[in-house]
Enzyme design. Sequence first.
Site, PDB file in Angstrom:
ATOM      1  N   ARG A 142      -1.316  -1.756  -6.937  1.00 40.87           N
ATOM      2  CA  ARG A 142      -1.536  -2.887  -6.024  1.00 40.87           C
ATOM      3  C   ARG A 142      -2.504  -3.888  -6.655  1.00 40.87           C
ATOM      4  O   ARG A 142      -2.274  -5.097  -6.607  1.00 40.87           O
ATOM      5  CB  ARG A 142      -2.082  -2.351  -4.698  1.00 40.87           C
ATOM      6  CG  ARG A 142      -2.399  -3.410  -3.641  1.00 40.87           C
ATOM      7  CD  ARG A 142      -2.727  -2.705  -2.333  1.00 40.87           C
ATOM      8  NE  ARG A 142      -3.415  -3.545  -1.368  1.00 40.87           N
ATOM      9  CZ  ARG A 142      -2.814  -4.357  -0.508  1.00 40.87           C
ATOM     10  NH1 ARG A 142      -1.495  -4.461  -0.510  1.00 40.87           N
ATOM     11  NH2 ARG A 142      -3.522  -5.065   0.352  1.00 40.87           N
TER      12      ARG A 142
ATOM     13  N   LYS B 151      -1.505  -2.761   8.030  1.00 43.12           N
ATOM     14  CA  LYS B 151      -2.683  -2.415   8.818  1.00 43.12           C
ATOM     15  C   LYS B 151      -2.748  -3.263  10.085  1.00 43.12           C
ATOM     16  O   LYS B 151      -2.229  -4.367  10.131  1.00 43.12           O
ATOM     17  CB  LYS B 151      -3.954  -2.643   7.995  1.00 43.12           C
ATOM     18  CG  LYS B 151      -4.193  -1.583   6.908  1.00 43.12           C
ATOM     19  CD  LYS B 151      -5.535  -1.816   6.240  1.00 43.12           C
ATOM     20  CE  LYS B 151      -5.855  -0.699   5.255  1.00 43.12           C
ATOM     21  NZ  LYS B 151      -7.174  -0.914   4.608  1.00 43.12           N
TER      22      LYS B 151
ATOM     23  N   ARG C  21       0.839  -1.193   0.000  1.00 40.34           N
ATOM     24  CA  ARG C  21       0.000   0.000   0.000  1.00 40.34           C
ATOM     25  C   ARG C  21       0.877   1.247   0.000  1.00 40.34           C
ATOM     26  O   ARG C  21       2.044   1.209   0.380  1.00 40.34           O
ATOM     27  CB  ARG C  21      -0.910   0.023   1.229  1.00 40.34           C
ATOM     28  CG  ARG C  21      -1.835  -1.178   1.343  1.00 40.34           C
ATOM     29  CD  ARG C  21      -2.619  -1.140   2.646  1.00 40.34           C
ATOM     30  NE  ARG C  21      -3.527  -2.269   2.777  1.00 40.34           N
ATOM     31  CZ  ARG C  21      -3.224  -3.415   3.371  1.00 40.34           C
ATOM     32  NH1 ARG C  21      -2.005  -3.584   3.882  1.00 40.34           N
ATOM     33  NH2 ARG C  21      -4.107  -4.392   3.461  1.00 40.34           N
TER      34      ARG C  21
ATOM     35  N   HIS D 220      -3.947  -9.302   3.406  1.00 39.97           N
ATOM     36  CA  HIS D 220      -5.384  -9.339   3.653  1.00 39.97           C
ATOM     37  C   HIS D 220      -5.694 -10.196   4.881  1.00 39.97           C
ATOM     38  O   HIS D 220      -5.056 -11.210   5.118  1.00 39.97           O
ATOM     39  CB  HIS D 220      -6.124  -9.923   2.447  1.00 39.97           C
ATOM     40  CG  HIS D 220      -6.221  -8.980   1.296  1.00 39.97           C
ATOM     41  ND1 HIS D 220      -6.534  -9.373   0.002  1.00 39.97           N
ATOM     42  CD2 HIS D 220      -6.073  -7.626   1.229  1.00 39.97           C
ATOM     43  CE1 HIS D 220      -6.545  -8.321  -0.796  1.00 39.97           C
ATOM     44  NE2 HIS D 220      -6.273  -7.252  -0.079  1.00 39.97           N
TER      45      HIS D 220
ATOM     46  N   HIS E 236      -2.848   2.612  -5.647  1.00 43.97           N
ATOM     47  CA  HIS E 236      -3.689   1.449  -5.367  1.00 43.97           C
ATOM     48  C   HIS E 236      -3.991   0.661  -6.639  1.00 43.97           C
ATOM     49  O   HIS E 236      -4.188  -0.558  -6.581  1.00 43.97           O
ATOM     50  CB  HIS E 236      -4.990   1.874  -4.686  1.00 43.97           C
ATOM     51  CG  HIS E 236      -5.451   0.877  -3.663  1.00 43.97           C
ATOM     52  ND1 HIS E 236      -4.757   0.598  -2.503  1.00 43.97           N
ATOM     53  CD2 HIS E 236      -6.529   0.059  -3.641  1.00 43.97           C
ATOM     54  CE1 HIS E 236      -5.391  -0.328  -1.819  1.00 43.97           C
ATOM     55  NE2 HIS E 236      -6.470  -0.681  -2.482  1.00 43.97           N
TER      56      HIS E 236
ATOM     57  N   TYR F 158     -10.058 -10.601  -6.953  1.00 39.96           N
ATOM     58  CA  TYR F 158      -9.127 -10.593  -8.076  1.00 39.96           C
ATOM     59  C   TYR F 158      -9.335 -11.775  -9.018  1.00 39.96           C
ATOM     60  O   TYR F 158      -8.939 -11.718 -10.172  1.00 39.96           O
ATOM     61  CB  TYR F 158      -7.679 -10.555  -7.560  1.00 39.96           C
ATOM     62  CG  TYR F 158      -7.371  -9.275  -6.832  1.00 39.96           C
ATOM     63  CD1 TYR F 158      -7.259  -8.066  -7.519  1.00 39.96           C
ATOM     64  CD2 TYR F 158      -7.225  -9.259  -5.446  1.00 39.96           C
ATOM     65  CE1 TYR F 158      -7.000  -6.890  -6.846  1.00 39.96           C
ATOM     66  CE2 TYR F 158      -6.963  -8.084  -4.771  1.00 39.96           C
ATOM     67  CZ  TYR F 158      -6.853  -6.896  -5.476  1.00 39.96           C
ATOM     68  OH  TYR F 158      -6.614  -5.725  -4.809  1.00 39.96           O
TER      69      TYR F 158
END
Length: 327
Positions: A271, A200, A176, A294, A268, A303
């Site tokens: 990404r 994150k 990110r 994730h 993004h 995806y």
Amino acid sequence: MFLLRFLSNLEALLRKQPWEPIFLTLHSMSDIIDKYLQYIKLELNLSRHTQVAYSNDLRQWQAFLTEGGTELDVASVTTSDIRAWMLHLSNEGDGARTLRRKLQAVRALYKWLMIDGQVTQNPAAEVEMAHIPKRLPQMVRESSVDAAIDEAIDETSFDEVRNRLIVMMLYETGMRRDELIGLLDHNVDTAKGELRVHGKRDKDRIIPFGTELAQCIDSYRALRERTAACGDRFFIRSNGEPLYPMLVYRVVRRRLGEAGVTSKRSPHVLRHTFATAMLNNGASLGSVKELLGHESLATTQIYTHVTFSELKKNYKLAHPRALKKGG
């Protein structure tokens, strides 16, 4: 005499209702929100972006419920009050994503109040989240990203070398934008061909990379040493200061634009392109999930729809029967 009467009244109040009404009497809604924002900053360590969003959302919610000038009592707010706010926001033009975020802010506030024993129920819990139509992630063709990376630059220019490396690293690692900005120099190991990303929810992950990227990193580091002191930041500006989000966005947008990309151009998107390229070239869904950081495999599965959509498009363009029948 006054002190005895005060203590007697206080004891009677405590017997009647323990702690909750006293909290609500002594603290305004503004105080409660301030305390909660301190909690998500200091205890949960949420990002600055999330803190600002929650602050704006909760202040807006407070303003809506106190529009008539009455002081807000958080314990008296009902599910109907929150539904009325959601309807008001929708009529004002807020989209589904915005409505979900604002409702989540109120839900989280009440969850905190319940854990702290200050209210007994969460009136936002029964309000249904706005439905978001599924949209496939936007991506750039691999050939276009290759063109942006391979475009000739002045190898003695710190900014040009750094900017090319920004695009390379976003595309070849799938990290990110905030992770790239916060990347620490000691976490990038060109000998092993791997880097450690702080993502994150304060989770770290290891991402491998190839020889070409390792060589570009070494070249950038050599040029950086002659340009400015970097501390422990991997990416810096020419004055030694760290990158900022808009700078990274502009770098990506400009380099992809110079490569002929006319669709959305952002960090993004790179990404998304990384994830799609990995799946198209045989990577498992589980490995892509780990590389992207994730929490859930369901997040990564979007995806697979992108790769199928691309496959379908190529079929229509290439298969003679599809061409004959017009797709």
